[in-house]
Structure formats: structure tokens, C-alpha cells
Enzyme design. Structure first.
Site, short mmCIF file in Angstrom:
data_model
loop_
_atom_site.label_atom_id
_atom_site.label_comp_id
_atom_site.label_asym_id
_atom_site.label_seq_id
_atom_site.Cartn_x
_atom_site.Cartn_y
_atom_site.Cartn_z
N ASP A 145 0.84 -1.18 0.00
CA ASP A 145 0.00 0.00 0.00
C ASP A 145 0.89 1.24 0.00
O ASP A 145 1.98 1.22 -0.58
CB ASP A 145 -0.93 -0.03 1.22
CG ASP A 145 -2.27 0.64 0.97
OD1 ASP A 145 -2.28 1.85 0.67
OD2 ASP A 145 -3.31 -0.03 1.08
N HIS A 183 -3.68 6.03 3.50
CA HIS A 183 -4.42 4.85 3.05
C HIS A 183 -3.86 3.56 3.63
O HIS A 183 -4.60 2.69 4.12
CB HIS A 183 -4.38 4.83 1.52
CG HIS A 183 -5.29 3.87 0.85
ND1 HIS A 183 -4.88 2.63 0.42
CD2 HIS A 183 -6.61 3.96 0.50
CE1 HIS A 183 -5.88 2.01 -0.18
NE2 HIS A 183 -6.95 2.79 -0.13
N SER A 408 -11.15 -0.70 -1.03
CA SER A 408 -9.88 -0.64 -0.31
C SER A 408 -10.07 -1.00 1.15
O SER A 408 -9.13 -1.44 1.81
CB SER A 408 -9.28 0.77 -0.39
OG SER A 408 -8.72 1.03 -1.64
#
Length: 463
Positions: A145, A183, A408
Site C-alpha cells: 500500500d 491509506h 480498499s
């Protein structure tokens, strides 16, 4: 946890480009890797070798122009951008106490004071798994990520600092960007935030996290090669699970984004349509290598709200690869008003398709923002927000916590469940057997068998 394997020099760095206008490509050298031979072949074709992944005989190469690459005679395809799929998110400042016991949100009285915001754990049966003694101990999960906040109190206890790596030039794995909305921190926290009497709890709170940065924390983008490096590295260090909440910018009509602008085709480069098969073959070598070496691969299905059985546009990679499990997103509607409400609606943004979706998991939704009462004030765990916000997924961020929605967010719920399954099996399990157990435990919520929304079903933790 499996013993680490193949500690070879996974990526053979051969220098940075001297030509700022050169274009990067993936070159499948095929067969047994020979660095000298690769260097010679590429040079004779007018290109330069930048880096190689020895284990799968794939190199990152460059050519001065697109036409030079096309006429090289080599099996090259553009090094397409990797990116964080578009998501909606709401910030939250969470330094508020709620109060321990393993009950389900929002009335758990857990001393991880933000756990009451995590409705997704109830949806996948995580608490019941914990009560059965399954908490992910002995399982290593790679998070491919945008890095993570390595000092976050919910993440730091479970992160293996020594093994974490960055595959993004000039960014360390623990650089998490300029604000709270990192994220990678969010996905890592959903998987395995520590049950430490503080903040949130991950689905598998005793699993080990290895942070593998393949996307920039600043831009949210990277390239295909970086994600391939991360998958191969994950296998080499004995990871049991790898979560990839990301996409690649490759379109079925032969358009490739290489500028980090996946939703803007104006700057894409056009390669032969037939190159798509070559790209999938080349890129898929990394996923195949990872799975063959013990890594269960999980990826987000994408957020375009598209029926992938009838789509001719942006491909869903890595999710569409045979070695990867593609996860759609589910969410509640006005959970903040009624915690007993149904939490398994297909999210308004989630991609779907019987041929594309393997499993479904909590990803959050914002449908309730368009419903009566969506903007009413709700109070959950001492936090007052518009009610629709509580339908989002709450997890760790950079220096704090925040709400977000997207496939996600569904992928790490599935990755956490996979970690619980492996832990329940003693910490070592072949990916094929993990996938079979995921299918066995999944709650079949659509039409019998595999369907376009839930795939084989909503993931469920081992009880």
C-alpha cells in the site's frame, strides 16, 4: 508463520535513468534468469535495464520513445501506474474514551475506546473468533500500500520493522504523508491493529504486519513494477497473506497510464491491444510466484460501481488475476441510528460481477447520505457526526484515526479473516487451502453458489 525463504537479492538495481524523457516498460526475459544476457539483449534492442526481479525473470527497462519499444522485438509492455482507487472519506479526531469485554459494537464497553465504531468486525464474526481463541497469532500479513504510520500506538506493537520495506524511490516505508488520511495506515489497522487498550482493534489483532510501500504516501500512486517487487518480496520473507488495496491503470483497448493519472486518459500511451495479454502474463508472474510460495493474495475489486462481467474499460488488476482473491464491498444504511440494521448491502460504489468477485466484505457505504435521516446527528461511542458517517469504515490513520469507504476497506477485512483462518490452523497454511476454507466459512447471501455481488459469499471468521 512460515520460515522465510529465498533471501536472494530480489531486485537487482542497475541504476536510474539518465534520460528524463525515456519511457519505462516491463520486460519478461523468460526462462532461467541471466543478468548478463538480459543486459546484452536489451542493449542490442536499443533499451537500458533499470532493475530486475530475478525470481520471476522480469525487468524494468526503458526506451527513448514508444516507437523504439514497439519495434524492439522484445516482450515489453508499459510499466503502468498503480494507484489508490478513488474513495470517499471523512476525517475524525478521536481522543475520546468509551470504556473491555469482547462484545459486539456499539455496546462492547471495550477499553480500546474506538472499537465501538467498528461495525465491520461484527459483520465478519471477528469477536466470536476471538472468543474461540483465534486472534491471528503466528501469521504474517504483508500490506502492499502507501506505507503506514510506524509509530501509531495501534500499529506499532504489531509491525515488523526489520522486514518492512519501501519500493517507492525517496520515501521510507513509515513516511505516511502530510495529513491523517494515510491509506496504508487505514488498511493495516483494519487487518491487525493491536488489542492494546487504546483506540481501535484489527480483525486479527495478534497477526504480524509487514508494511510494503508500493504507492507514494504523497500522491497515492506508484507503478506496476513496484507492486510486483512487493509481492515477490512478501513471498521471500514468508508472508502468509498479502493485502493489495490498489489498482493498475491498464485498459482493454490498449491504453496505459504511466503518469500517475489513472482516471485521465488524455495522457495515456497507446500500445497494441494484443499487449494486454502480455501484460497480464508478465504481471501475473509476481502473483503466481507469491501464491506458489505460500502467500494468500487479497485485492480490492474497485470503486466504479461497474458490472465487471460487461465492462470493456479499465481492467481490475491485480484483483482479476487468477492467483488473487477479488473483494467487493458491503455496508449498512444508518447503522448509527440502529446497530441491528442489515450491514450487507452492496455498497453504492462497489464493482460487482459473477466472474470477477471472489468474496464480499465490509467496505462501508454512503447510500444513507441520500436517505431521510442521513444528516441527522448520531452519537456513537461518544462521537457526534451526521448519521451516514457511521456507515463508513473506521480505522487508523497517520497520527490518528479516520473514516473511509471503498473496496480498499473491504479487502483488509478479508485479509484479516484469512489471517484468523491461518492462525486457527496453527499459523501455516497453503493458499489453496486458505481459499477453500474461506469458501467453506463464507455466508452465502445472494443466489445459491457464486453470484455477482457476494461472489462465494461474505467472509466469515473461524469460530
Amino acid at each position: 508463520m512460515k520460515k522465510s525463504i529465498l533471501y536472494s537479492a530480489m531486485a537487482l538495481s542497475l541504476g536510474m535513468s539518465a534520460n528524463a524523457n525515456a519511457l519505462e516498460f516491463l520486460y519478461d526475459a523468460g526462462g532461467k534468469f541471466n543478468q548478463n544476457k538480459v543486459n546484452k539483449v536489451v542493449a542490442n534492442a536499443g533499451g537500458s535495464v533499470l532493475d530486475c526481479i530475478e525470481e520471476i525473470s522480469v525487468c524494468k527497462v526503458e526506451f527513448s520513445t514508444l516507437e523504439a519499444a514497439k519495434s524492439s522485438g522484445l516482450n515489453v509492455v508499459p510499466n503502468a501506474s498503480a494507484f489508490i482507487p478513488k474513495i470517499e472519506n471523512v476525517p475524525v479526531g478521536a481522543q475520546l474514551t468509551v470504556a473491555e469485554d469482547y462484545l459486539n459494537p456499539p455496546n462492547s464497553a471495550d477499553d480500546d475506546f474506538l472499537f465501538d465504531l467498528q461495525w465491520g468486525h461484527q459483520a465478519v464474526g471477528a469477536v466470536e473468533a476471538w472468543n474461540a481463541g483465534n486472534r491471528g497469532k503466528g501469521v504474517r500479513v504483508a500490506v502492499i500500500d502507501s506505507g503506514a504510520d510506524g509509530g501509531h500506538p495501534d500499529l506499532a506493537p504489531n509491525i515488523n520493522i526489520e522486514l518492512s520495506r519501501s519500493f517507492v524511490p525517496e520515501e521510507t516505508w513509515d513516511y505516511a504523508g502530510p495529513d491523517s488520511f494515510n491509506h496504508g495506515s487505514h488498511t493495516a489497522g483494519t487487518i491487525a491493529a493491536a488489542d492494546n487498550g487504546f483506540g481501535t482493534i484489527g480483525v486479527a489483532p495478534e497477526a504480524e504486519l509487514v508494511i510494503l510501500k508500493a504507492l507514494s504516501a504523497d500522491t497515492g500512486s506508484g507503478d506496476s513494477y513496484g507492486t510486483m517487487q512487493a509481492m515477490v518480496y512478501a513471498a521471500n520473507i514468508g508472508a502468509d497473506v498479502a493485502n493489495m488495496s490498489l489498482g493498475l491503470s491498464v485498459r482493454r483497448n490498449g491504453l496505459y497510464d504511466i503518469e500517475g493519472t489513472p482516471y485521465d486518459t488524455s495522457d495515456d500511451i497507446q500500445f497494441e491491444t494484443a499487449s494486454i495479454a502480455q501484460f497480464i502474463q508478465t504481471y501475473g508472474k509476481a502473483a503466481n510466484y507469491a501464491k506458489q510460495n505460500g502467500v494468500t493474495l487479497i485485492a480490492s475489486a474497485g470503486n466504479e460501481g461497474t458490472d465487471l462481467d460487461h465492462s470493456d474499460s479499465l481492467m481490475k488488476l491485480p484483483a482479476d488475476l487468477p492467483a488473487v482473491n477479488s473483494i467487493s464491498a458491503l455496508g449498512p444504511r444508518l447503522w448509527g441510528k440502529d446497530s441491528a440494521t442489515f450491514t450487507d448491502h452492496l455498497a453504492i460504489y462497489s464493482n460487482y460481477g459473477q466472474s470477477a468477485i471472489d468474496f464480499a466484505a465490509p467496505g462501508g457505504d454512503y447510500t444513507s447520505a441520500f436517505m431521510s435521516g442521513g444528516f441527522d446527528a448520531c452519537n456513537v461511542a461518544g462521537l457526534v457526526r451526521p448519521c451516514y458517517v457511521f456507515d463508513f469504515v473506521f480505522s487508523t490513520g497517520n497520527g490518528g484515526w479516520y473514516w473511509s469507504v471503498g473496496t480498499s476497506m473491504s479487502a483488509p477485512h478479508a485479509a484479516g479473516v484469512a489471517a484468523l483462518i491461518i492462525g486457527a490452523n496453527g499459523g501455516n497454511m497453503n493458499p489453496t487451502h486458505v481459499e477453500a476454507k474461506l469458501r467453506e466459512l463464507a455466508e452465502d447471501m445472494g443466489k445459491p453458489g457464486r453470484d455477482d455481488v457476494y461472489g462465494h459469499g461474505k467472509v466469515q471468521a473461524p469460530k
